[in-house]
Design a protein around this motif. Structure first.
Motif: not given
Length: 184
Positions: A23, A162, A173
């Motif tokens: 991320g 991710r 997330d």
């Protein structure tokens, strides 16, 4: 003005690696020959596309009659490189890249150029670059086995990010995602 070329003809190591957590990772293409190490930052999509295109080149070469360049169909076990990046000192952030094949040396050739910004003064005239902003580029030539290993590792590094949302396909997330309700 001449371009400063960071050239690696037969590198000891050429890999894509990351620094940071999924991320917020920064991707690097790192090349080492002897004690000389060079790291350039690149986007995740650039890394993925580079690996994909290298595989396409290698797969096309295999189809040539007799496979004259001895291109491996899979990564040679002795060339697998799962080590971390070495000390990273970013030389530049990658803008344009090109990929090619040199049949005289049976090597895949990568060229990477930094992102360039153009500034103009009040009269809309181009500003000249000073010596500190000398144009530069990375030129890497790697043999077919190394190229196959590079592509495999790059796909693994890119895929280790991710997880994607099963509904929208965008990355999720760790602290939640708009499409999915929070876990109870």
């Amino acid at each position: 003005m001449s371009t400063h070329i960071h050239e690696f003809d037969w590198p000891d190591r050429v890999v894509v690696g990351t620094i940071g957590v999924p991320g917020t990772r920064t991707f690097y293409l790192q090349v080492r020959a002897g004690k000389q190490i060079l790291s350039i930052a690149l986007e995740k999509q650039q890394a993925a596309l580079l690996a994909e295109k290298i595989e396409e080149i290698l797969d096309q070469l295999i189809t040539l009659e007799g496979n004259p360049f001895s291109v491996p169909t899979s990564t040679p076990i002795e060339l697998v490189d799962n080590d971390q990046l070495e000390a990273v000192d970013e030389q530049f952030r990658t803008g344009a890249m090109s990929l090619g094949w040199d049949p005289t040396t049976a090597q895949v050739v990568i060229e990477a150029h930094p992102i360039t910004t153009v500034e103009a003064d009040d009269n809309d005239e181009w500003l000249e670059e000073d010596a500190a902003n000398e144009p530069e580029m990375l030129l890497v030539r790697m043999p077919v086995g190394t190229a196959r290993a590079f592509a495999m590792r790059t796909h693994e590094i890119v895929g280790a990010g991710r997880p994607t949302c099963p509904l929208c396909g965008y990355p999720m997330d760790a602290d939640g995602h708009l499409c999915l309700p929070p876990e109870a």
